[in-house]
Motif scaffolding. Structure first.
Motif, mmCIF file in Angstrom:
data_model
loop_
_atom_site.group_PDB
_atom_site.id
_atom_site.type_symbol
_atom_site.label_atom_id
_atom_site.label_comp_id
_atom_site.label_asym_id
_atom_site.label_seq_id
_atom_site.Cartn_x
_atom_site.Cartn_y
_atom_site.Cartn_z
ATOM 1 N N LEU A 5 0.837 -1.197 0.000
ATOM 2 C CA LEU A 5 0.000 0.000 0.000
ATOM 3 C C LEU A 5 0.873 1.249 0.000
ATOM 4 N N GLU A 38 -11.128 -4.515 -2.371
ATOM 5 C CA GLU A 38 -10.118 -4.806 -1.357
ATOM 6 C C GLU A 38 -10.502 -4.108 -0.038
ATOM 7 N N LEU A 41 -7.766 -3.587 2.726
ATOM 8 C CA LEU A 41 -6.763 -2.594 2.347
ATOM 9 C C LEU A 41 -7.343 -1.187 2.407
ATOM 10 N N GLU A 44 -7.437 -0.177 5.968
ATOM 11 C CA GLU A 44 -6.081 0.121 6.426
ATOM 12 C C GLU A 44 -5.685 1.538 6.011
#
Length: 72
Positions: A5, A38, A41, A44
């Motif tokens: 990321l 996702e 993700l 996050e």
């Protein structure tokens, strides 16, 4: 923030800055496609952006890139 990321965020910030200049802003949504494929993700990135750094919805890409690169 996981390394994949982090690398994606830096690449997107660099591309936006190259295309629109150092005053360009973006949100963490810029790191993702228009569909939520996702979710972990995305959460996050949202946690890093909102809770960890308390950034506004739109921030200068240069500022975000510097935070990401610094490992903050």
């Amino acid at each position: 923030m996981r390394d994949s990321l982090r690398a994606k965020a830096v690449a997107i910030c660099d591309a936006k800055i190259a295309k629109k200049g150092e005053d360009v802003g973006l949100s963490f949504y810029a790191f993702f496609a228009n569909r939520n494929d996702e979710p972990e993700l995305l959460m996050e990135a949202a946690t890093w952006w909102i809770q960890t750094h308390q950034l506004d919805h739109f921030e200068k890409a240069v500022k975000v890139r510097n935070l990401v690169v610094s490992g903050a």
